[in-house]
Motif scaffolding. Structure first.
Motif, mmCIF file in Angstrom:
data_model
loop_
_atom_site.group_PDB
_atom_site.id
_atom_site.type_symbol
_atom_site.label_atom_id
_atom_site.label_comp_id
_atom_site.label_asym_id
_atom_site.label_seq_id
_atom_site.Cartn_x
_atom_site.Cartn_y
_atom_site.Cartn_z
ATOM 1 N N ASP A 175 10.758 3.424 5.884
ATOM 2 C CA ASP A 175 10.694 1.956 5.854
ATOM 3 C C ASP A 175 12.063 1.428 6.226
ATOM 4 O O ASP A 175 13.080 1.983 5.806
ATOM 5 N N ARG A 207 9.706 -6.031 7.006
ATOM 6 C CA ARG A 207 8.963 -7.188 6.470
ATOM 7 C C ARG A 207 9.887 -8.398 6.277
ATOM 8 O O ARG A 207 9.468 -9.536 6.453
ATOM 9 N N HIS A 245 2.949 -6.582 -4.258
ATOM 10 C CA HIS A 245 3.009 -7.209 -2.942
ATOM 11 C C HIS A 245 4.125 -8.245 -2.924
ATOM 12 O O HIS A 245 4.288 -8.988 -3.892
ATOM 13 N N ILE A 288 0.836 -1.204 0.000
ATOM 14 C CA ILE A 288 0.000 0.000 0.000
ATOM 15 C C ILE A 288 0.870 1.254 0.000
ATOM 16 O O ILE A 288 0.628 2.204 -0.741
ATOM 17 N N LYS A 321 -3.881 -3.958 16.402
ATOM 18 C CA LYS A 321 -4.462 -3.013 15.443
ATOM 19 C C LYS A 321 -5.676 -2.290 16.054
ATOM 20 O O LYS A 321 -5.921 -1.133 15.752
HETATM 21 N N1 LIG Z 1 -2.552 -6.358 2.517
HETATM 22 C C1 LIG Z 1 -3.671 -6.644 3.136
HETATM 23 O O1 LIG Z 1 -4.389 -7.545 2.742
HETATM 24 C C2 LIG Z 1 -4.124 -5.820 4.304
HETATM 25 C C3 LIG Z 1 -5.401 -6.047 4.810
HETATM 26 C C4 LIG Z 1 -5.854 -5.274 5.881
HETATM 27 C C5 LIG Z 1 -5.039 -4.304 6.409
HETATM 28 N N2 LIG Z 1 -3.801 -4.113 5.918
HETATM 29 C C6 LIG Z 1 -2.960 -3.091 6.552
HETATM 30 O O2 LIG Z 1 -2.468 -2.221 5.552
HETATM 31 C C7 LIG Z 1 -1.153 -1.807 5.888
HETATM 32 C C8 LIG Z 1 -0.237 -2.046 4.736
HETATM 33 O O3 LIG Z 1 -0.250 -3.422 4.416
HETATM 34 P P1 LIG Z 1 0.677 -3.981 3.264
HETATM 35 O O4 LIG Z 1 -0.005 -5.170 2.725
HETATM 36 O O5 LIG Z 1 1.109 -2.869 2.377
HETATM 37 O O6 LIG Z 1 1.916 -4.473 4.157
HETATM 38 P P2 LIG Z 1 3.428 -4.699 3.712
HETATM 39 O O7 LIG Z 1 4.003 -5.656 4.676
HETATM 40 O O8 LIG Z 1 3.505 -4.985 2.244
HETATM 41 O O9 LIG Z 1 4.074 -3.265 3.948
HETATM 42 C C9 LIG Z 1 4.382 -2.765 5.218
HETATM 43 C C10 LIG Z 1 5.759 -2.112 5.148
HETATM 44 O O10 LIG Z 1 6.027 -1.587 6.443
HETATM 45 C C11 LIG Z 1 7.396 -1.803 6.733
HETATM 46 N N3 LIG Z 1 7.548 -1.832 8.186
HETATM 47 C C12 LIG Z 1 7.105 -2.781 9.039
HETATM 48 N N4 LIG Z 1 7.475 -2.490 10.287
HETATM 49 C C13 LIG Z 1 8.154 -1.308 10.236
HETATM 50 C C14 LIG Z 1 8.779 -0.493 11.199
HETATM 51 N N5 LIG Z 1 8.805 -0.840 12.495
HETATM 52 N N6 LIG Z 1 9.355 0.659 10.791
HETATM 53 C C15 LIG Z 1 9.345 1.020 9.488
HETATM 54 N N7 LIG Z 1 8.791 0.264 8.511
HETATM 55 C C16 LIG Z 1 8.201 -0.886 8.885
HETATM 56 C C17 LIG Z 1 7.720 -3.151 6.085
HETATM 57 O O11 LIG Z 1 9.108 -3.306 5.824
HETATM 58 C C18 LIG Z 1 6.888 -3.085 4.797
HETATM 59 O O12 LIG Z 1 7.646 -2.599 3.709
HETATM 60 C C19 LIG Z 1 -0.784 -2.516 7.178
HETATM 61 O O13 LIG Z 1 -1.013 -1.657 8.255
HETATM 62 C C20 LIG Z 1 -1.745 -3.673 7.222
HETATM 63 O O14 LIG Z 1 -2.029 -4.087 8.541
HETATM 64 C C21 LIG Z 1 -3.312 -4.840 4.866
#
Ligand SMILES: NC(=O)c1ccc[n+]([C@@H]2O[C@H](COP(=O)([O-])OP(=O)(O)OC[C@H]3O[C@@H](n4cnc5c(N)ncnc54)[C@H](O)[C@@H]3O)[C@@H](O)[C@H]2O)c1
Length: 353
Positions: free
Chosen positions: A33, A37, A214, A14, A183
């Motif tokens: 970032d 991950r 992704h 996202i 969350k």
């Molecule tokens: N993808 C889904 O299906 C989904 C569904 C519901 C909610 N969400 C929420 O949407 C958001 C984004 O999801 P996504 O799928 O893009 O996740 P993702 O894992 O692809 O991206 C998250 C990014 O955050 C970075 N990150 C994690 N911990 C960190 C930290 N402590 N400091 C700095 N960077 C950090 C990771 O390296 C990663 O690049 C999240 O909050 C997730 O809970 C996602």
């Protein structure tokens, strides 16, 4: 002066899409970032490739190697950047992974969010703050809705939910997983900074957010991982519910477009359920059929009777509140279109790796 946006989790699905979306509209982009991950999920979860993609393609993108748990670093960087919009997507995003790493999960999801909210407040930003929450804040309570079993999927048998789960659905007294609980803590804090301090915040309670960028792994990124398995002819494990469990899928670009709509006309302490809605929902069995029709490869899978703890049997978002508040916004990417893009992206990534 061009506007600036701060995106946390900018190398993720996202976050990177939001960077792209606002860059195309002339904004300056700051991404936080630290590739956490890869720590959560191992090398398959590595997002450095996506960071490099942003650095190589977006002229106004600046990467900051900041861990959102690092409070002094977050406070200092937000004060220096003074962004016009904060989009907070960094998270430990897996329901199942959280139980093994409860401190990392809570520190990232709950404490990291408070660090950012407080940084925004102390900087007197009074600028929109969008938080990516999750439908897991509703815990397993949606599983209490009366269901009907159809040939390839479960569906709600209670007419009250014919459009999906609304934002008024209860959060309390159900099983969330540690991820869902961390969350919830963040989600309620984001609402509170809106209601108590008057910050223009919103929580987007995501269904299945997906798209071509992704780094899908077994424990997070359902469609991305499923397509990857299909292309590599690798076995995919279905956990319980006969493979008929339903998720609603939304392309990350449609999420980014909603964030733009919110930031142009923000409200305080709002909550929206964001997903593909019923029209873009599918069960795992239906996802297999769709991907097979696009790749020509049969999906290899095994079935494990044991469902994932707290997993939703049927979930799709009721999108009517989003559409009522932001009538100019709508879903532009159909399920088929999104699938096709994921297939093509994995094919490209595999041919260059
Ligand atoms: N993808 C889904 O299906 C989904 C569904 C519901 C909610 N969400 C929420 O949407 C958001 C984004 O999801 P996504 O799928 O893009 O996740 P993702 O894992 O692809 O991206 C998250 C990014 O955050 C970075 N990150 C994690 N911990 C960190 C930290 N402590 N400091 C700095 N960077 C950090 C990771 O390296 C990663 O690049 C999240 O909050 C997730 O809970 C996602």
């Amino acid at each position: 002066m061009p506007k600036s946006i701060l995106v946390t989790g900018s190398s993720g699905l996202i976050g990177s899409e939001v960077c792209l979306h606002f860059s195309e509209r002339g904004w300056r982009i700051h991404g936080f970032d630290n590739n956490q991950r890869a720590v959560f999920f191992g090398p398959q979860g590595d997002t450095r490739w996506n960071q490099k993609r942003l650095e190589n393609t977006l002229a106004t993108f600046q990467h900051h190697e900041i861990d959102i748990r690092d409070r002094p670093a977050v406070l200092e960087a937000v004060a220096a950047i003074k962004p016009d919009l904060i989009v907070h997507t960094a998270a430990q995003p897996s329901h199942d992974r959280a139980a093994a790493i409860p401190f990392d999960d809570f520190d990232t999801n709950a404490v990291g969010t408070v660090n950012l909210l407080e940084a925004a407040r102390r900087t007197n930003l009074e600028k929109p703050f969008v938080f990516l929450s999750t439908n897991k804040v509703y815990g397993d309570a949606p599983n209490r809705i009366k269901l009907q079993e159809l040939e390839t999927r479960w569906d709600y048998a209670d007419g009250q939910y014919e459009h999906g789960i609304p934002e008024t659905f209860g959060l309390d007294q159900c099983l969330h997983s540690l991820f869902g609980a961390s969350k919830v803590a963040a989600d309620v804090m984001v609402q509170e900074y809106g209601r108590y301090f008057g910050l223009p915040t919103c929580c987007l309670r995501g269904g299945c957010l997906t798209g071509p960028n992704h780094s899908g792994v077994e424990l997070h990124g359902f469609l991305s991982y499923l397509v990857k398995c299909n292309l590599e002819e690798r076995e995919y494990t279905v956990f319980g519910y006969k493979g008929k469990q339903v998720r609603d899928n939304i392309h990350a670009a449609d999420v980014a477009a909603f964030i733009e709509a919110f930031s142009a006309a923000p409200r305080c302490g709002e909550v929206y359920n964001i997903g593909g809605g019923k029209a873009n929902s599918c069960s795992i069995l239906e996802a297999f059929t769709l991907v097979e029709s696009m790749t020509g490869k049969p999906q290899v899978y095994t079935y494990d009777e044991q469902s994932r703890k707290g997993d939703h049997i049927c979930y799709y978002s009721d999108l009517r509140k989003m559409q009522a508040h932001y009538p100019g916004w709508g879903i532009r990417h159909s399920l088929e279109d999104t699938f096709r893009q994921i297939v093509e992206a994995w094919q490209r990534r595999q041919s260059t790796s």
